[in-house]
Design a protein around this motif. Structure first.
Motif, PDB file in Angstrom:
ATOM      1  N   MET A 114       0.847  -1.196   0.000  1.00 50.45           N
ATOM      2  CA  MET A 114       0.000   0.000   0.000  1.00 50.45           C
ATOM      3  C   MET A 114       0.885   1.249   0.000  1.00 50.45           C
ATOM      4  N   HIS A 149       1.098   5.588   0.295  1.00 46.87           N
ATOM      5  CA  HIS A 149       0.483   6.821   0.761  1.00 46.87           C
ATOM      6  C   HIS A 149       0.883   7.922  -0.232  1.00 46.87           C
ATOM      7  N   LYS A 151      -4.623   6.736   0.268  1.00 44.73           N
ATOM      8  CA  LYS A 151      -3.925   5.462   0.285  1.00 44.73           C
ATOM      9  C   LYS A 151      -4.242   4.747  -1.020  1.00 44.73           C
TER      10      LYS A 151
END
Lengths: 89, 89
Positions: free
Chosen positions: A1, A3, A46
């Motif tokens: 993931m 940001h 995200k």
């Protein structure tokens, strides 16, 4: 993931009345040495992606299609890998 | 002279309906893997100051008094020294 932090700014050639208003506000507070105030948008999100390249593509396309007006605005973004928190920690 | 880049964000505990709306927009474009979209403000300005410390103080105070709502928002900023362009160059 990943940001993503995205900054969308008005192009230099475009007048920024909101920035001018804020500049007047700052001057009224007594800070006469602030100038060229310009206002932009900040968007963070995200992005679930298998690679940084894929996340980059998603963010770039979202900016081009939705977040920035390509005629008047420029955008820049940074991507930082984050590890999803586990449910039971 | 210093170039300040300020980011004002809503605190994590505050709901962000604008971010939710943008998130829906991004999902409608087909990017289902973007989430936790949050919107903030970006402000840039030039600050005339004799030292980085002084510029920092000016920007900090402008944020606290005008740019950010201390109850709901946080701010961060970066300062970069720039050299003023000469008039005849």
């Amino acid at each position: 993931m990943f940001h993503a932090k995205i900054v969308v700014t008005l192009r230099k050639s475009i007048l920024d009345p909101q920035g001018k208003a804020v500049e007047h506000g700052i001057h009224s507070l007594g800070y006469k040495n602030a100038k060229n105030v310009r206002i932009g948008k900040f968007v963070e999100m995200k992005v679930e992606a298998s690679s940084k390249q894929e996340a980059e593509r998603i963010v770039q396309e979202a900016c081009q299609k939705l977040l920035a007006n390509p005629v008047m605005e420029d955008f820049t973004f940074t991507l930082e890998e984050v590890h999803a928190q586990k449910a039971h920690v």
